[in-house]
Design a protein around this motif. Structure first.
Motif, PDB file in Angstrom:
ATOM      1  N   ILE A  18      15.485  15.327  -5.713  1.00  0.00           N
ATOM      2  CA  ILE A  18      14.855  14.016  -5.508  1.00  0.00           C
ATOM      3  C   ILE A  18      14.321  13.895  -4.088  1.00  0.00           C
ATOM      4  O   ILE A  18      13.206  13.423  -3.863  1.00  0.00           O
ATOM      5  CB  ILE A  18      15.845  12.879  -5.836  1.00  0.00           C
ATOM      6  CG1 ILE A  18      16.119  12.843  -7.345  1.00  0.00           C
ATOM      7  CG2 ILE A  18      15.314  11.530  -5.360  1.00  0.00           C
ATOM      8  CD1 ILE A  18      17.232  11.901  -7.757  1.00  0.00           C
ATOM      9  N   ALA A  19      15.092  14.357  -3.109  1.00  0.00           N
ATOM     10  CA  ALA A  19      14.649  14.307  -1.714  1.00  0.00           C
ATOM     11  C   ALA A  19      13.407  15.173  -1.510  1.00  0.00           C
ATOM     12  O   ALA A  19      12.457  14.779  -0.815  1.00  0.00           O
ATOM     13  CB  ALA A  19      15.767  14.755  -0.786  1.00  0.00           C
ATOM     14  N   GLY A  20      13.365  16.344  -2.123  1.00  0.00           N
ATOM     15  CA  GLY A  20      12.207  17.229  -2.001  1.00  0.00           C
ATOM     16  C   GLY A  20      10.961  16.628  -2.625  1.00  0.00           C
ATOM     17  O   GLY A  20       9.870  16.685  -2.049  1.00  0.00           O
ATOM     18  N   ILE A  21      11.103  16.044  -3.801  1.00  0.00           N
ATOM     19  CA  ILE A  21       9.967  15.405  -4.468  1.00  0.00           C
ATOM     20  C   ILE A  21       9.479  14.206  -3.664  1.00  0.00           C
ATOM     21  O   ILE A  21       8.272  14.003  -3.495  1.00  0.00           O
ATOM     22  CB  ILE A  21      10.339  15.015  -5.916  1.00  0.00           C
ATOM     23  CG1 ILE A  21      10.518  16.269  -6.767  1.00  0.00           C
ATOM     24  CG2 ILE A  21       9.283  14.100  -6.520  1.00  0.00           C
ATOM     25  CD1 ILE A  21      11.063  16.012  -8.147  1.00  0.00           C
ATOM     26  N   SER A  22      10.400  13.420  -3.125  1.00  0.00           N
ATOM     27  CA  SER A  22      10.026  12.257  -2.310  1.00  0.00           C
ATOM     28  C   SER A  22       9.273  12.696  -1.054  1.00  0.00           C
ATOM     29  O   SER A  22       8.258  12.104  -0.690  1.00  0.00           O
ATOM     30  CB  SER A  22      11.265  11.457  -1.912  1.00  0.00           C
ATOM     31  OG  SER A  22      11.911  10.962  -3.041  1.00  0.00           O
ATOM     32  N   ALA A  24       7.558  15.510  -0.575  1.00  0.00           N
ATOM     33  CA  ALA A  24       6.250  16.041  -0.968  1.00  0.00           C
ATOM     34  C   ALA A  24       5.282  14.907  -1.315  1.00  0.00           C
ATOM     35  O   ALA A  24       4.104  14.943  -0.936  1.00  0.00           O
ATOM     36  CB  ALA A  24       6.408  16.998  -2.145  1.00  0.00           C
ATOM     37  N   SER A  25       5.762  13.884  -2.003  1.00  0.00           N
ATOM     38  CA  SER A  25       4.921  12.737  -2.346  1.00  0.00           C
ATOM     39  C   SER A  25       4.468  11.993  -1.100  1.00  0.00           C
ATOM     40  O   SER A  25       3.305  11.594  -0.982  1.00  0.00           O
ATOM     41  CB  SER A  25       5.671  11.778  -3.268  1.00  0.00           C
ATOM     42  OG  SER A  25       6.026  12.414  -4.463  1.00  0.00           O
ATOM     43  N   ILE A  30       0.185  10.660   2.879  1.00  0.00           N
ATOM     44  CA  ILE A  30      -0.292  10.694   4.263  1.00  0.00           C
ATOM     45  C   ILE A  30      -1.580  11.503   4.354  1.00  0.00           C
ATOM     46  O   ILE A  30      -2.529  11.112   5.043  1.00  0.00           O
ATOM     47  CB  ILE A  30       0.801  11.257   5.197  1.00  0.00           C
ATOM     48  CG1 ILE A  30       1.928  10.237   5.332  1.00  0.00           C
ATOM     49  CG2 ILE A  30       0.229  11.608   6.570  1.00  0.00           C
ATOM     50  CD1 ILE A  30       3.155  10.750   6.066  1.00  0.00           C
ATOM     51  N   GLY A  31      -1.651  12.609   3.655  1.00  0.00           N
ATOM     52  CA  GLY A  31      -2.866  13.423   3.653  1.00  0.00           C
ATOM     53  C   GLY A  31      -4.050  12.692   3.059  1.00  0.00           C
ATOM     54  O   GLY A  31      -5.163  12.735   3.600  1.00  0.00           O
ATOM     55  N   ILE A  32      -3.839  12.000   1.957  1.00  0.00           N
ATOM     56  CA  ILE A  32      -4.920  11.230   1.330  1.00  0.00           C
ATOM     57  C   ILE A  32      -5.379  10.109   2.255  1.00  0.00           C
ATOM     58  O   ILE A  32      -6.578   9.872   2.416  1.00  0.00           O
ATOM     59  CB  ILE A  32      -4.461  10.684  -0.042  1.00  0.00           C
ATOM     60  CG1 ILE A  32      -4.313  11.836  -1.033  1.00  0.00           C
ATOM     61  CG2 ILE A  32      -5.441   9.634  -0.563  1.00  0.00           C
ATOM     62  CD1 ILE A  32      -3.662  11.444  -2.340  1.00  0.00           C
ATOM     63  N   ALA A  33      -4.449   9.415   2.896  1.00  0.00           N
ATOM     64  CA  ALA A  33      -4.808   8.343   3.831  1.00  0.00           C
ATOM     65  C   ALA A  33      -5.589   8.896   5.015  1.00  0.00           C
ATOM     66  O   ALA A  33      -6.571   8.292   5.468  1.00  0.00           O
ATOM     67  CB  ALA A  33      -3.550   7.624   4.317  1.00  0.00           C
TER      68      ALA A  33
END
Length: 130
Positions: A18-22, A24-25, A30-33
């Motif tokens: 869950i921490a890894g998925i969070s 990465a999301s 941040i990249g999209i912004a």
């Protein structure tokens, strides 16, 4: 030997997943912004413009003085919008601006209107496609 030693702790593995998925999301957002708000180069950032003065003569004519700044030695086009009190366009003029070595230039233009304008502005400028 316990089952946890042999097979691992499922609860801990689930928390790590869950921490890894969070993470990465979050990095994806941040990249999209970054790309949406200034990371991608565009021609519109190469041109800056601002209104300097305006004069409303009568119901059919308005004048504008505006400034255009660009580093490129290219032809440009600017759209001038004369607006009514309800912000409807009552006059529109496309101004061809020839290439120049000067970075900042000032222009004065008159725009014919179909109704009394209360303001006139440079809506946008761009490099025409060749």
């Amino acid at each position: 030997m316990t089952l946890e030693d042999r097979y691992g702790n499922k609860k801990r593995n689930r928390i790590n997943k869950i921490a890894g998925i969070s993470f990465a999301s979050l990095m994806l957002l941040i990249g999209i912004a970054f790309l949406a708000f200034g990371g991608m180069p565009s021609a519109s950032k190469e041109i800056e413009f601002r209104d300097l003065a305006m004069q409303i003569h009568d119901d059919q004519l308005v004048d504008i003085t505006f400034e255009v700044t660009t580093a490129a030695n290219k032809d440009m086009v600017c759209a001038l919008d004369a607006l009514s009190p309800s912000y409807a366009t009552v006059g529109l003029k496309l101004v061809d601006i020839p290439a120049s070595t000067d970075r900042t230039r000032i222009f004065e233009e008159s725009v014919a209107t179909i109704y009394k304008a209360t303001t006139i502005t440079v809506s946008h400028c761009w490099f025409p496609e060749v």
